[in-house]
Design a protein around this motif. Sequence first.
Motif, PDB file in Angstrom:
ATOM      1  N   ILE A   1      -6.235   2.428   5.439  1.00 49.28           N
ATOM      2  CA  ILE A   1      -6.377   0.969   5.326  1.00 49.28           C
ATOM      3  C   ILE A   1      -5.234   0.287   6.052  1.00 49.28           C
ATOM      4  CG2 ILE A   1      -6.381  -0.976   3.737  1.00 49.28           C
ATOM      5  CD1 ILE A   1      -7.658   0.756   1.677  1.00 49.28           C
TER       6      ILE A   1
ATOM      7  N   CYS B   1       0.544   4.221  -2.642  1.00 50.39           N
ATOM      8  CA  CYS B   1       0.433   5.623  -2.219  1.00 50.39           C
ATOM      9  C   CYS B   1       1.410   6.490  -2.997  1.00 50.39           C
ATOM     10  CB  CYS B   1       0.769   5.756  -0.745  1.00 50.39           C
ATOM     11  SG  CYS B   1      -0.558   5.360   0.323  1.00 50.39           S
TER      12      CYS B   1
ATOM     13  N   ASN C   1       0.566   6.830  -6.607  1.00 54.33           N
ATOM     14  CA  ASN C   1      -0.599   7.684  -6.783  1.00 54.33           C
ATOM     15  C   ASN C   1      -0.233   9.163  -6.668  1.00 54.33           C
ATOM     16  OD1 ASN C   1      -3.437   7.987  -7.114  1.00 54.33           O
ATOM     17  ND2 ASN C   1      -3.525   8.580  -4.978  1.00 54.33           N
TER      18      ASN C   1
ATOM     19  N   SER D   1      -4.475   8.924  -1.367  1.00 52.63           N
ATOM     20  CA  SER D   1      -3.335   8.294  -0.698  1.00 52.63           C
ATOM     21  C   SER D   1      -3.561   8.211   0.806  1.00 52.63           C
ATOM     22  CB  SER D   1      -2.069   9.083  -0.981  1.00 52.63           C
ATOM     23  OG  SER D   1      -1.653   8.857  -2.296  1.00 52.63           O
TER      24      SER D   1
ATOM     25  N   VAL E   1       0.829  -1.204   0.000  1.00 54.37           N
ATOM     26  CA  VAL E   1       0.000   0.000   0.000  1.00 54.37           C
ATOM     27  C   VAL E   1       0.864   1.255   0.000  1.00 54.37           C
ATOM     28  CG1 VAL E   1      -1.787   1.247   1.233  1.00 54.37           C
ATOM     29  CG2 VAL E   1      -1.925  -1.191   1.029  1.00 54.37           C
TER      30      VAL E   1
ATOM     31  N   LYS F   1      -6.415   7.931   2.269  1.00 50.67           N
ATOM     32  CA  LYS F   1      -7.380   6.849   2.517  1.00 50.67           C
ATOM     33  C   LYS F   1      -6.686   5.504   2.499  1.00 50.67           C
ATOM     34  CE  LYS F   1     -11.541   9.110   0.835  1.00 50.67           C
ATOM     35  NZ  LYS F   1     -12.417   9.272  -0.328  1.00 50.67           N
ATOM     36  N   MET F   2      -5.723   5.347   1.561  1.00 49.48           N
ATOM     37  CA  MET F   2      -4.966   4.089   1.516  1.00 49.48           C
ATOM     38  C   MET F   2      -4.195   3.876   2.811  1.00 49.48           C
ATOM     39  SD  MET F   2      -3.325   3.828  -2.203  1.00 49.48           S
ATOM     40  CE  MET F   2      -4.191   4.225  -3.677  1.00 49.48           C
TER      41      MET F   2
END
Lengths: 111, 277
Positions: A77, A56, A59, A71, A52, A73-74
């Motif tokens: 996670i 990020c 992105n 990013s 991830v 939001k990732m």
Amino acid sequence: MHILINSIVIGLLFIGLIFFTGGTLGILRMPDFYTRLHPAGKLDTMGLMSFVFAFCIYNLEHLTWDSLIVSLKMLLIVFFVSLSSPTATHAIVDAGIRAGLKPWTKKNKEG
Amino acid sequence: MKKVALIVVILCGAILIHATSEFPKWGEINSPASLHVSPYYIKYSVEQTDVPNIVTSVLADYRGFDTMFETTVIFCAGLACFLLLRIFNDKEEETESIFYRHIPSGIIIEFKNHEVDIRDEDFELIDSKFVPYDLIIKTVCRILIPFIQIFALYVVAHGDFSPGGGFQGGVILGASIILLAISFNLKTAIEKISEKTLGVLSAIGVFIYAGIGCLCLILKGHFLDYGKLAKILPIDPVKARAIGMLGVEIGVAITVMAVMIIIYINIASQGKHQEGL
């Protein structure tokens, strides 16, 4: 700049791949319940984390407000997975101990 | 009797499989669905319903009846689970057993007498209800549950803009309460949301859905014709369709959440609602 970002992303993906491969091998090859849970927990946290992070950074190549939000939001996670996955592993091990399953040792191979 | 049932089931299955051979092929361009139905939705759904997500507009508006009866099916599943599993017979209290585990061998011994007290290093007292008391799990779940519920509300409220909606949001909401029941115990969860509340909520969800439909009837429209809601809301008919869909989604979410918890509680405690996982 482009090459730098890409090489960082590839490096992170490679680290994640190593962890995922190792974790999968561990789940398949380890001798008993508890030892198999150990690679399963590592795979979820470290493998997913580096994957991830790679996403990020990839992105953020075109830096805009929207891509920054995505990013973030990732990263959320990652935060929740790293919070819940070790806890789940802990709970499963706890349940196994309570149910009376004995850990594998070299002497007692029934485990 | 079982053989008759088996034959009936096989016959029904054969008829159904035979019927599928008449269906248009997968991805067929000339099938009626691709010729008339899908282009219509793609062309008009945004201007007719003001909902950016076509899937939601098809699900909750163009095919609102279908979704309403899906919700009713879920309500019936919860009802059936309750009627089949729930046991109200509390009078025959079983004598509380005490469990000891012999540590070297792993054998678990059950004592039905209350006054057993073994103080041997080889024996270990086990929780008879088998409820794990664990600080780590409790703390992490206490941190996570509010976030899960906020995310569920987001999924419900955002159903018409992005993937999501009542069913998914309801399942996530139900799962947060089930997580509470697993990490603490069943009694805590039932104290938070009682059996009566769950029953009422599961019916209220269907009632909201059907009520919005009937409201449209009262306002001289068709059943579930949300555009007519514009007569009582200060917005134009197209926006009213989006609001109607949101109301319907909320109803679906409430039913799904309540039914999830009802099914979990009844199965986990074998219908007694006292102990369990």
